[in-house]
Scaffold this motif. Structure first.
Motif, PDB file in Angstrom:
ATOM      1  N   GLY A 188       0.831  -1.193   0.000  1.00  0.00           N
ATOM      2  CA  GLY A 188       0.000   0.000   0.000  1.00  0.00           C
ATOM      3  C   GLY A 188       0.864   1.240   0.000  1.00  0.00           C
ATOM      4  N   SER A 189       0.384   2.269   0.655  1.00  0.00           N
ATOM      5  CA  SER A 189       1.150   3.508   0.771  1.00  0.00           C
ATOM      6  C   SER A 189       1.003   4.054   2.181  1.00  0.00           C
ATOM      7  N   ASN A 190       1.998   4.808   2.579  1.00  0.00           N
ATOM      8  CA  ASN A 190       2.041   5.395   3.926  1.00  0.00           C
ATOM      9  C   ASN A 190       1.896   4.340   5.018  1.00  0.00           C
ATOM     10  N   LEU A 191       2.416   3.134   4.787  1.00  0.00           N
ATOM     11  CA  LEU A 191       2.328   2.061   5.784  1.00  0.00           C
ATOM     12  C   LEU A 191       3.274   2.355   6.943  1.00  0.00           C
ATOM     13  N   ASN A 192       2.796   2.087   8.143  1.00  0.00           N
ATOM     14  CA  ASN A 192       3.559   2.363   9.342  1.00  0.00           C
ATOM     15  C   ASN A 192       3.243   1.309  10.388  1.00  0.00           C
ATOM     16  N   ILE A 193       4.278   0.725  10.990  1.00  0.00           N
ATOM     17  CA  ILE A 193       4.076  -0.203  12.098  1.00  0.00           C
ATOM     18  C   ILE A 193       3.870   0.648  13.347  1.00  0.00           C
ATOM     19  N   SER A 194       2.634   0.683  13.837  1.00  0.00           N
ATOM     20  CA  SER A 194       2.326   1.538  14.985  1.00  0.00           C
ATOM     21  C   SER A 194       2.425   0.804  16.314  1.00  0.00           C
ATOM     22  N   HIS A 195       2.430  -0.538  16.279  1.00  0.00           N
ATOM     23  CA  HIS A 195       2.550  -1.320  17.515  1.00  0.00           C
ATOM     24  C   HIS A 195       3.216  -2.642  17.191  1.00  0.00           C
ATOM     25  N   LEU A 196       4.128  -3.038  18.055  1.00  0.00           N
ATOM     26  CA  LEU A 196       4.830  -4.310  17.906  1.00  0.00           C
ATOM     27  C   LEU A 196       5.032  -4.897  19.290  1.00  0.00           C
ATOM     28  N   SER A 197       4.447  -6.070  19.545  1.00  0.00           N
ATOM     29  CA  SER A 197       4.611  -6.742  20.816  1.00  0.00           C
ATOM     30  C   SER A 197       5.277  -8.085  20.574  1.00  0.00           C
ATOM     31  N   GLN A 198       6.525  -8.187  20.943  1.00  0.00           N
ATOM     32  CA  GLN A 198       7.253  -9.428  20.762  1.00  0.00           C
ATOM     33  C   GLN A 198       6.706 -10.538  21.655  1.00  0.00           C
ATOM     34  N   GLN A 199       6.268 -10.205  22.845  1.00  0.00           N
ATOM     35  CA  GLN A 199       5.755 -11.226  23.763  1.00  0.00           C
ATOM     36  C   GLN A 199       4.433 -11.813  23.284  1.00  0.00           C
ATOM     37  N   GLU A 200       3.570 -10.985  22.715  1.00  0.00           N
ATOM     38  CA  GLU A 200       2.263 -11.450  22.248  1.00  0.00           C
ATOM     39  C   GLU A 200       2.293 -11.912  20.793  1.00  0.00           C
ATOM     40  N   GLY A 201       3.354 -11.585  20.054  1.00  0.00           N
ATOM     41  CA  GLY A 201       3.392 -11.884  18.631  1.00  0.00           C
ATOM     42  C   GLY A 201       2.377 -11.055  17.873  1.00  0.00           C
ATOM     43  N   LYS A 202       2.143  -9.805  18.334  1.00  0.00           N
ATOM     44  CA  LYS A 202       1.113  -8.945  17.760  1.00  0.00           C
ATOM     45  C   LYS A 202       1.745  -7.774  17.027  1.00  0.00           C
ATOM     46  N   LEU A 203       1.176  -7.463  15.867  1.00  0.00           N
ATOM     47  CA  LEU A 203       1.649  -6.368  15.037  1.00  0.00           C
ATOM     48  C   LEU A 203       0.458  -5.542  14.591  1.00  0.00           C
ATOM     49  N   ILE A 204       0.573  -4.214  14.671  1.00  0.00           N
ATOM     50  CA  ILE A 204      -0.458  -3.318  14.161  1.00  0.00           C
ATOM     51  C   ILE A 204       0.170  -2.448  13.086  1.00  0.00           C
ATOM     52  N   VAL A 205      -0.471  -2.419  11.920  1.00  0.00           N
ATOM     53  CA  VAL A 205       0.003  -1.630  10.790  1.00  0.00           C
ATOM     54  C   VAL A 205      -1.098  -0.664  10.390  1.00  0.00           C
TER      55      VAL A 205
END
Length: 77
Positions: free
Chosen positions: A52-69
């Motif tokens: 896409g465009s203007n993609l940004n990883i706004s949250h990354l939790s290594q313990q939970e294996g969770k990613l928010i883009v």
């Protein structure tokens, strides 16, 4: 582009997309590379690419294996 190794989190793999602008992914084990046009990640069920465009990883939790883009999503493979 850069890589981020993540620990395998507990819980099931899920992908939630809201308004084609906000994605929450669980079961993420590795972020292979990312920039403002693509995020390539590895989940417990295999590889996934978001473009896409203007993609940004706004949250990354290594313990939970969770990613928010956040950004403008064109495709998810």
């Amino acid at each position: 582009m850069g890589g981020m190794k993540m620990q395998e989190g507990s819980g099931a793999h899920s992908f939630t997309l809201k308004d084609r602008a906000h994605a929450e992914i669980t079961g993420v084990t590795d972020v292979d590379c990312f920039n403002d046009q693509a995020v390539v990640l590895i989940t417990q069920l295999g590889a996934m690419t978001i473009t896409g465009s203007n993609l940004n990883i706004s949250h990354l939790s290594q313990q939970e294996g969770k990613l928010i883009v956040d950004g403008e999503f064109d495709s998810i493979e």
